[in-house]
Write an enzyme that holds these catalytic residues in place. Structure first.
Site, PDB file in Angstrom:
ATOM      1  N   GLY A   1       4.458  51.696 -44.577  1.00 13.60           N
ATOM      2  CA  GLY A   1       4.966  51.053 -45.797  1.00 13.60           C
ATOM      3  C   GLY A   1       6.446  51.216 -46.076  1.00 13.60           C
ATOM      4  N   SER A   2       7.264  51.310 -45.007  1.00 15.91           N
ATOM      5  CA  SER A   2       8.704  51.420 -45.295  1.00 15.91           C
ATOM      6  C   SER A   2       9.256  50.094 -45.826  1.00 15.91           C
ATOM      7  CB  SER A   2       9.481  51.901 -44.062  1.00 15.91           C
ATOM      8  OG  SER A   2       9.469  50.933 -43.045  1.00 15.91           O
ATOM      9  N   ASN A   3       8.713  48.980 -45.380  1.00 16.82           N
ATOM     10  CA  ASN A   3       9.158  47.688 -45.930  1.00 16.82           C
ATOM     11  C   ASN A   3       8.670  47.507 -47.363  1.00 16.82           C
ATOM     12  OD1 ASN A   3      10.712  45.828 -44.015  1.00 16.82           O
ATOM     13  ND2 ASN A   3       9.161  46.765 -42.699  1.00 16.82           N
TER      14      ASN A   3
ATOM     15  N   MET B   1      -1.689  44.422 -40.316  1.00 14.10           N
ATOM     16  CA  MET B   1      -2.063  44.297 -38.914  1.00 14.10           C
ATOM     17  C   MET B   1      -3.293  43.421 -38.670  1.00 14.10           C
ATOM     18  SD  MET B   1       0.424  45.807 -37.667  1.00 14.10           S
ATOM     19  CE  MET B   1       0.019  45.871 -35.934  1.00 14.10           C
TER      20      MET B   1
ATOM     21  N   HIS C   1       8.674  40.020 -39.025  1.00 17.08           N
ATOM     22  CA  HIS C   1       8.278  40.324 -37.650  1.00 17.08           C
ATOM     23  C   HIS C   1       9.454  40.986 -36.922  1.00 17.08           C
ATOM     24  CE1 HIS C   1       6.015  40.017 -33.962  1.00 17.08           C
ATOM     25  NE2 HIS C   1       7.168  39.707 -33.393  1.00 17.08           N
TER      26      HIS C   1
HETATM   27  C1  GRF Z   1       7.633  46.664 -39.258  1.00 14.60           C
HETATM   28  O1  GRF Z   1       8.367  46.837 -38.064  1.00 14.60           O
HETATM   29  C2  GRF Z   1       7.357  45.202 -39.506  1.00 14.60           C
HETATM   30  O2  GRF Z   1       8.374  44.355 -39.056  1.00 14.60           O
HETATM   31  C3  GRF Z   1       6.109  44.964 -38.692  1.00 14.60           C
HETATM   32  O3  GRF Z   1       5.349  46.145 -38.846  1.00 14.60           O
HETATM   33  C4  GRF Z   1       6.217  47.232 -39.143  1.00 14.60           C
HETATM   34  C5  GRF Z   1       5.749  47.811 -40.442  1.00 14.60           C
HETATM   35  O4  GRF Z   1       6.474  48.959 -40.804  1.00 14.60           O
HETATM   36  N1  GRF Z   1       5.428  43.755 -39.098  1.00 14.60           N
HETATM   37  P1  GRF Z   1       6.334  49.552 -42.252  1.00 14.60           P
HETATM   38  O5  GRF Z   1       4.854  49.825 -42.509  1.00 14.60           O
HETATM   39  O6  GRF Z   1       6.890  48.545 -43.232  1.00 14.60           O
HETATM   40  O7  GRF Z   1       7.128  50.818 -42.233  1.00 14.60           O
END
Ligand code: GRF
Length: 214
Positions: free
Chosen positions: A12-14, A94, A118
């Site tokens: 969940g870093s995004n 995912m 992506h």
């Molecule tokens: C990120 O690299 C995103 O681009 C891809 O999955 C990863 C998720 O990372 N779809 P996070 O869970 O947001 O840290």
């Protein structure tokens, strides 16, 4: 203030980057739910600690794929019914979404109100572990793509892309850390004009659309 539901399966870093942009007022959105298919996904814990509503929807693993996906998506749609997000923001979710789910968020204007980030310059390196794919292939540049979701994996109209050099990266971890820094800036920046639908879709012939900010 656009209501959004953020879907994620992992760390969940995004999610945090989007949440921070909302908190500091640069992104006008409200996260009405964080949805996950993984009960122990760190993103759920983070979201709870921020006081956000979380929704965990398990997958019935003993069913055939199509049926299992349909049931899973039906349950998610039901749980979102009252929350009424205007956009679904995928951030490391995912699971492949079927046309059943994608159609439920059709804008009627040629795109779904489902956006994804992506970790490659699509159409290069679709699928999983894209930073590793790029590193293994030996490309000198890779990048990040924000795109609308269509009924084929990693293929919808491209909203934004940013490339970066990986020529000097010795490990996948270096590629990933460079990429995540780009992701965390690019996603909130792009959502700023995507969520208010402040863009036009330009037909590049053959039904291939390019998304251009107004
Ligand atoms: C990120 O690299 C995103 O681009 C891809 O999955 C990863 C998720 O990372 N779809 P996070 O869970 O947001 O840290």
């Amino acid at each position: 203030m656009t209501p959004i539901a953020l879907f994620a399966s992992g760390r969940g870093s995004n999610f945090t980057a989007v949440y921070d942009a909302i908190k500091n007022g640069t992104l006008k959105a409200e996260i009405v739910a964080v949805v996950s298919d993984c009960e122990d996904a760190p993103v759920l814990e983070k979201a709870r600690s921020f006081g956000l509503k979380t929704v965990f929807v398990p997958v019935e693993r003993d069913r055939p794929v199509i049926e299992r996906r349909r049931m899973h998506e039906e349950k998610i749609l039901t749980s979102l019914q009252l929350l009424r997000p205007h956009f679904i923001v995928l951030a490391g979710y995912m699971r492949v979404l079927s046309s059943f789910f994608i159609d439920a968020y059709a804008s009627g204007k040629g795109y779904s109100r489902i956006v994804n980030i992506h970790p490659s310059l699509l159409p290069s390196f679709p699928g999983v572990k894209s930073y590793a794919q790029a590193h293994r292939y030996g490309v000198k540049w890779t990048g990040v793509t924000v795109h609308f979701v269509e009924n084929a994996i990693d293929s919808g109209p491209i909203c934004a892309q940013e490339g970066f050099s990986i020529a000097d990266c010795k490990t996948v971890a270096e590629v990933e850390s460079r990429g995540l820094a780009v992701e965390h800036r690019l996603y909130p920046e792009t959502l700023k004009w995507i969520l208010p639908e402040n863009f036009k879709l330009v037909d590049r012939s053959g039904g291939r659309f390019c998304v251009c900010p107004n």
